[in-house]
Scaffold this motif. Structure first.
Motif, PDB file in Angstrom:
ATOM      1  N   ARG A 254       0.803  -1.103  -0.087  1.00  0.00           N
ATOM      2  CA  ARG A 254      -0.026  -0.029   0.164  1.00  0.00           C
ATOM      3  C   ARG A 254       0.860   1.210  -0.098  1.00  0.00           C
ATOM      4  NH1 ARG A 254      -5.273  -1.018   0.722  1.00  0.00           N
ATOM      5  NH2 ARG A 254      -5.790   0.902   1.547  1.00  0.00           N
ATOM      6  N   SER A 255       1.974   1.322   0.584  1.00  0.00           N
ATOM      7  CA  SER A 255       2.884   2.240   0.889  1.00  0.00           C
ATOM      8  C   SER A 255       3.445   2.650  -0.512  1.00  0.00           C
ATOM      9  CB  SER A 255       4.001   2.139   1.979  1.00  0.00           C
ATOM     10  OG  SER A 255       3.551   1.962   3.096  1.00  0.00           O
ATOM     11  N   ALA A 256       3.785   1.513  -1.315  1.00  0.00           N
ATOM     12  CA  ALA A 256       4.704   1.660  -2.521  1.00  0.00           C
ATOM     13  C   ALA A 256       3.563   2.250  -3.628  1.00  0.00           C
ATOM     14  CB  ALA A 256       5.102   0.291  -3.072  1.00  0.00           C
ATOM     15  N   VAL A 257       2.109   1.592  -3.339  1.00  0.00           N
ATOM     16  CA  VAL A 257       1.137   2.229  -4.329  1.00  0.00           C
ATOM     17  C   VAL A 257       0.698   3.794  -4.201  1.00  0.00           C
ATOM     18  CG1 VAL A 257      -1.434   2.309  -4.627  1.00  0.00           C
ATOM     19  CG2 VAL A 257      -0.079   0.276  -4.725  1.00  0.00           C
ATOM     20  N   ARG A 258       0.838   4.114  -2.622  1.00  0.00           N
ATOM     21  CA  ARG A 258       0.568   5.442  -2.509  1.00  0.00           C
ATOM     22  C   ARG A 258       1.976   6.358  -2.969  1.00  0.00           C
ATOM     23  NH1 ARG A 258      -1.003   3.705   2.944  1.00  0.00           N
ATOM     24  NH2 ARG A 258      -3.122   4.653   3.396  1.00  0.00           N
ATOM     25  N   TYR A 259       3.119   6.016  -2.913  1.00  0.00           N
ATOM     26  CA  TYR A 259       4.180   6.896  -3.197  1.00  0.00           C
ATOM     27  C   TYR A 259       4.369   6.921  -4.677  1.00  0.00           C
ATOM     28  CZ  TYR A 259       8.839   8.035  -4.550  1.00  0.00           C
ATOM     29  OH  TYR A 259      10.002   8.606  -5.096  1.00  0.00           O
ATOM     30  N   LEU A 260       4.168   5.829  -5.606  1.00  0.00           N
ATOM     31  CA  LEU A 260       4.135   5.739  -6.925  1.00  0.00           C
ATOM     32  C   LEU A 260       2.977   6.609  -7.499  1.00  0.00           C
ATOM     33  CD1 LEU A 260       5.085   2.242  -7.652  1.00  0.00           C
ATOM     34  CD2 LEU A 260       6.543   4.121  -8.062  1.00  0.00           C
TER      35      LEU A 260
END
Length: 188
Positions: free
Chosen positions: A153-159
């Motif tokens: 979820r953090s990777a999705v938020r960042y990207l």
């Protein structure tokens, strides 16, 4: 820790965004709080009418973040914002990864179009703090099985945020596909 309908990760995010301790914030807090100085949620905010009108309220057409921009404008005019945790509201978003992408893409677009929202702040620093706090809360509550999902979820938020911040360099059809707010992209 959890409400019956709130996912464990989202409950941790709510604890991060809505802590038990209240506070008053002014523009001078930017050095200490960074972007959190301007954190404000439409869902549980009340405004003094005169202050709201003096600062143009939510302003003109925006894709997202109008609440944050309103808070920043209030603080820049010398007003203070107050976070009062005793004024409870049950609020959470159990977004799937696609919804999370679209929401964070739109936030990136808002920050690109209104750089004053994040001026003198480091949004990425606060995002990393969210990951650390969420992970720590999950560990503290013996829910380590959710840590992989926190990472995803953090990777999705960042990207998504990164793509949103650079939306002007992307093909229009891709931008529309990434955005939660399809109507925003219609020609005025």
């Amino acid at each position: 820790m959890t409400d019956d309908e709130c996912s464990p990760i989202e409950c941790c995010v709510r604890q991060f965004n809505y802590p038990p301790k209240g506070m008053k914030k002014s523009l001078e807090d930017t050095g200490k709080l960074g972007i959190r100085t301007f954190f404000n949620s439409n869902v549980c905010a009340a405004y003094r009418r005169s202050a709201y009108l003096e600062t143009e309220g939510f302003g003109k057409r925006m894709i997202a973040g109008e609440d944050m921009l309103a808070a920043r404008r209030l603080l820049e005019k010398g007003w203070q914002t107050v976070y009062a945790p005793e004024a409870e509201i049950l609020y959470y978003r159990n977004d799937n990864l696609r919804e999370l992408w679209k929401r964070n893409f739109d936030i990136g677009v808002a920050h690109a179009e209104h750089p004053e929202m994040i001026e003198n702040t480091k949004p990425g620093k606060e995002g990393m703090r969210l990951v650390r706090v969420t992970s720590a809360l999950l560990k503290q509550n013996h829910m380590e099985e959710y840590l992989g999902e926190v990472a995803a979820r953090s990777a999705v938020r960042y990207l998504a945020y990164h793509f949103g911040k650079h939306y002007a360099h992307l093909p229009e059809h891709f931008v529309r596909k990434c955005s939660a707010n399809k109507a925003y992209w219609e020609k005025e």
